[in-house]
Design a protein around this motif. Structure first.
Motif, PDB file in Angstrom:
ATOM      1  N   GLU A   1      -1.700 -10.378  14.779  1.00  0.00           N
ATOM      2  CA  GLU A   1      -2.469  -9.234  15.274  1.00  0.00           C
ATOM      3  C   GLU A   1      -3.067  -8.253  14.048  1.00  0.00           C
ATOM      4  OE1 GLU A   1       2.069  -8.645  15.363  1.00  0.00           O
ATOM      5  OE2 GLU A   1       0.679 -10.196  15.470  1.00  0.00           O
ATOM      6  N   SER A   2      -2.787  -8.529  12.988  1.00  0.00           N
ATOM      7  CA  SER A   2      -3.250  -7.964  12.092  1.00  0.00           C
ATOM      8  C   SER A   2      -5.021  -8.148  11.771  1.00  0.00           C
ATOM      9  CB  SER A   2      -2.655  -8.106  10.622  1.00  0.00           C
ATOM     10  OG  SER A   2      -1.199  -7.837  10.525  1.00  0.00           O
TER      11      SER A   2
ATOM     12  N   GLY B   1     -10.329  -5.436   4.487  1.00  0.00           N
ATOM     13  CA  GLY B   1     -10.192  -6.892   3.976  1.00  0.00           C
ATOM     14  C   GLY B   1      -9.139  -6.811   2.979  1.00  0.00           C
ATOM     15  N   MET B   2      -9.021  -5.882   1.946  1.00  0.00           N
ATOM     16  CA  MET B   2      -7.943  -5.675   0.910  1.00  0.00           C
ATOM     17  C   MET B   2      -6.523  -5.361   1.637  1.00  0.00           C
ATOM     18  SD  MET B   2      -8.249  -5.818  -2.362  1.00  0.00           S
ATOM     19  CE  MET B   2      -6.799  -6.096  -3.283  1.00  0.00           C
ATOM     20  N   GLU B   3      -6.556  -4.686   2.713  1.00  0.00           N
ATOM     21  CA  GLU B   3      -5.444  -4.537   3.272  1.00  0.00           C
ATOM     22  C   GLU B   3      -4.742  -5.756   3.627  1.00  0.00           C
ATOM     23  OE1 GLU B   3      -6.355  -1.727   6.341  1.00  0.00           O
ATOM     24  OE2 GLU B   3      -6.123   0.181   5.010  1.00  0.00           O
ATOM     25  N   ILE B   4      -5.356  -6.611   4.158  1.00  0.00           N
ATOM     26  CA  ILE B   4      -5.151  -7.902   4.642  1.00  0.00           C
ATOM     27  C   ILE B   4      -4.691  -8.889   3.392  1.00  0.00           C
ATOM     28  CG2 ILE B   4      -5.542 -10.247   5.738  1.00  0.00           C
ATOM     29  CD1 ILE B   4      -5.381  -8.061   7.622  1.00  0.00           C
TER      30      ILE B   4
ATOM     31  N   ASN C   1       0.918  -1.276   0.171  1.00  0.00           N
ATOM     32  CA  ASN C   1      -0.055  -0.043   0.136  1.00  0.00           C
ATOM     33  C   ASN C   1       0.834   1.333  -0.096  1.00  0.00           C
ATOM     34  OD1 ASN C   1      -2.414   1.344   0.000  1.00  0.00           O
ATOM     35  ND2 ASN C   1      -2.598   1.543   2.198  1.00  0.00           N
ATOM     36  N   ASN C   2       1.965   1.099  -0.971  1.00  0.00           N
ATOM     37  CA  ASN C   2       2.718   2.265  -0.873  1.00  0.00           C
ATOM     38  C   ASN C   2       2.610   3.048  -2.288  1.00  0.00           C
ATOM     39  OD1 ASN C   2       5.016   3.970  -0.953  1.00  0.00           O
ATOM     40  ND2 ASN C   2       6.197   2.801   0.226  1.00  0.00           N
ATOM     41  N   PRO C   3       2.176   4.088  -2.520  1.00  0.00           N
ATOM     42  CA  PRO C   3       2.003   4.757  -3.735  1.00  0.00           C
ATOM     43  C   PRO C   3       3.168   5.206  -4.513  1.00  0.00           C
ATOM     44  CG  PRO C   3       1.607   6.261  -1.746  1.00  0.00           C
ATOM     45  CD  PRO C   3       1.612   5.045  -1.361  1.00  0.00           C
ATOM     46  N   LYS C   4       4.476   5.136  -3.648  1.00  0.00           N
ATOM     47  CA  LYS C   4       5.768   5.563  -4.243  1.00  0.00           C
ATOM     48  C   LYS C   4       6.187   4.488  -5.127  1.00  0.00           C
ATOM     49  CE  LYS C   4      10.577   6.340  -3.155  1.00  0.00           C
ATOM     50  NZ  LYS C   4      11.536   6.523  -2.219  1.00  0.00           N
ATOM     51  N   TYR C   5       5.705   3.026  -4.665  1.00  0.00           N
ATOM     52  CA  TYR C   5       6.421   1.951  -5.672  1.00  0.00           C
ATOM     53  C   TYR C   5       4.879   1.365  -6.206  1.00  0.00           C
ATOM     54  CZ  TYR C   5      10.115   2.481  -2.451  1.00  0.00           C
ATOM     55  OH  TYR C   5      11.357   2.973  -1.788  1.00  0.00           O
TER      56      TYR C   5
ATOM     57  N   ALA D   1     -11.569 -10.062   5.509  1.00  0.00           N
ATOM     58  CA  ALA D   1     -10.438 -10.648   5.104  1.00  0.00           C
ATOM     59  C   ALA D   1     -10.733 -11.984   4.697  1.00  0.00           C
ATOM     60  CB  ALA D   1      -9.595 -10.670   6.397  1.00  0.00           C
ATOM     61  N   PHE D   2     -11.667 -12.997   5.250  1.00  0.00           N
ATOM     62  CA  PHE D   2     -11.961 -14.070   4.841  1.00  0.00           C
ATOM     63  C   PHE D   2     -12.805 -14.110   3.464  1.00  0.00           C
ATOM     64  CE2 PHE D   2     -14.658 -17.804   4.664  1.00  0.00           C
ATOM     65  CZ  PHE D   2     -13.502 -18.942   5.000  1.00  0.00           C
ATOM     66  N   TYR D   3     -13.568 -13.021   3.465  1.00  0.00           N
ATOM     67  CA  TYR D   3     -14.369 -12.864   2.317  1.00  0.00           C
ATOM     68  C   TYR D   3     -13.545 -12.470   1.103  1.00  0.00           C
ATOM     69  CZ  TYR D   3     -17.585 -10.918  -0.997  1.00  0.00           C
ATOM     70  OH  TYR D   3     -18.440 -10.586  -2.476  1.00  0.00           O
TER      71      TYR D   3
END
Length: 433
Positions: free
Chosen positions: A88-89, A72-75, A16-20, A98-100
């Protein structure tokens, strides 16, 4: 840590890093995340098909997922980039999402990991069990199919919690419907007696109609313990919105077995509400009449609630293993703990009926030699016949006869143990061979 020392740590810098990144990911909640097209495609066939299909998505710098929340998308991004997810996330707020998402992107190993973490969390955090909230989220997010492993896990977790312990608002109508449909006429451990199932369902339905209707139902439907002990006065306020309550209750009614509710309770508390059809009520009366006054067990599935009650537990006793195990702390003298559910539903015993580790049975001032003494590792099965009001025990595989002095047990019994350091005791349902 300097770059180049750990591939995992270096790849985390890309998450989730816009730079890369070369593509924006727009989620259901309109939050924008960032990803690397090549990495996403390499790690998921679904993403590969979406990002390199030769159509407009191949050339655009933004892709939208209208059914997936950013939590969920972050996971998904953490797993796709690093091959793992920190325990812990996963939290109460993002586990279902996240499961979905893992199911949507066909990442079965991530699904397995989420299930493992959730199961461990539910077992070790019995006192802070948030399975009702998760069941609500899953039932509203995913198809209600019996092969959904997440739904089934949550149904099992919620089923062993008495519904009276679940505050209204934690479990939705949809979540309750799935719980009742899966456990209806099934041999699944369940902690709530059928009248309490109806009570919870009716009050939850009333809460959808109005706060006033909710308060009236709370007043007119006492808990079973109040009915059993005659310590309640039945409210007589008219339910002006009973048609609306009946409509909200309709999806649940077919999964409530009114035959398991004592006919006196049906007549005194349920029928006067006029929210259950006359046909259902008359069918129950007819069934009971044909049954020739024999009582059915008033709980669905396998009687459960065989967990220790933290409200009836000594201060130096610790409950763990999802409520099934109790152990005594160092310096603990003899203290008692009671199981969470009674074995019947009328009256209270004034004294204890006890099998001691010295092999004696006790009741009040009576002592009876029953079996050899026993110690650590002993397995005991209690054989209660609540129709004949008799009791017998199996100790380490040997079944002993009924305790002759206990030939008229009370109609309500709680399993209780007394233990001291370093004792540990586990309670579980007996499994037939």
């Amino acid at each position: 840590m300097a770059r180049g020392c750990s591939l995992n740590q270096d790849l985390k810098l890309l998450v989730n890093n816009p730079k890369y990144s070369d593509i924006e990911i727009l989620c259901k909640d309109e939050k924008k995340l960032y990803g690397c097209r090549a990495i996403l495609a390499a790690r998921s066939e679904v993403l590969d098909g979406l990002l390199y299909n030769g159509m407009k998505e191949t050339y655009e710098t933004q892709i939208s997922f209208p059914t997936i929340n950013s939590s969920g998308m972050e996971i998904i991004l953490e797993y796709v980039y690093t091959g793992s997810v920190r325990e812990e996330s996963l939290t109460k707020d993002n586990t279902v999402e996240a499961f979905y998402a893992a199911d949507y992107f066909q990442l079965p190993e991530l699904q397995d990991f989420i299930m493992k973490v959730l199961k461990c969390t539910l077992e070790t955090n019995y006192l802070e069990n948030y399975s009702p909230e998760l069941l609500t989220k899953v039932s509203e997010k995913m198809p209600l199919t019996e092969d959904n492993i997440l739904l089934n896990l949550l149904v099992e977790a919620v089923a062993i919690i008495p519904l009276n312990d679940i505050e209204f608002g934690r479990l939705s109508i949809t979540g309750l419907k799935y719980l009742l449909s899966i456990t209806h006429e099934k041999e699944i451990p369940f902690a709530t007696r059928e009248y309490e199932v109806f009570r919870y369902s009716a009050i939850l339905a009333a809460k959808q109609v109005s706060n006033n209707t909710y308060r009236i139902l709370m007043e007119r439907l006492p808990i079973l313990e109040q009915i059993d002990n005659s310590i309640t006065t039945v409210g007589n306020k008219i339910i002006t919105d009973r048609e609306k309550v009946a409509k909200e209750l309709e999806p649940l009614v077919k999964f409530i077995d009114f035959r398991k509710i004592k006919v006196q309770i049906l007549a005194d508390f349920i029928e006067p509400l006029e929210i259950i059809s006359d046909k259902i009520i008359s069918n129950v009366y007819r069934f009971v009449a044909l049954l020739n006054n024999l009582d059915l067990c008033d709980i669905r599935g396998k009687l459960t609630g065989y967990v220790w009650d933290e409200t009836a537990c000594g201060s130096k006793l610790v409950i763990e293993d999802n409520g099934k195990t109790i152990h005594a702390l160092n310096s603990c003298g003899y203290q008692n703990v009671r199981a969470k559910i009674a074995l019947e539903n009328k009256g209270y015993q004034s004294t204890g009926w006890v099998l001691s580790s010295n092999g004696y049975c006790y009741n009040s001032n009576t002592r009876l030699s029953y079996c050899p003494s026993f110690g650590s590792g002993t397995k005991i099965t209690v054989h209660l016949d609540m129709n004949k009001r008799t009791c017998a025990f199996t100790v380490n595989g040997t079944k002993y006869p009924e305790v002759l002095a206990w030939n008229n047990l009370p109609s309500k019994l709680y399993p209780i143990v007394s233990l001291c350091y370093p004792s540990r005791f586990r309670i579980q349902l007996h499994q037939k061979n």
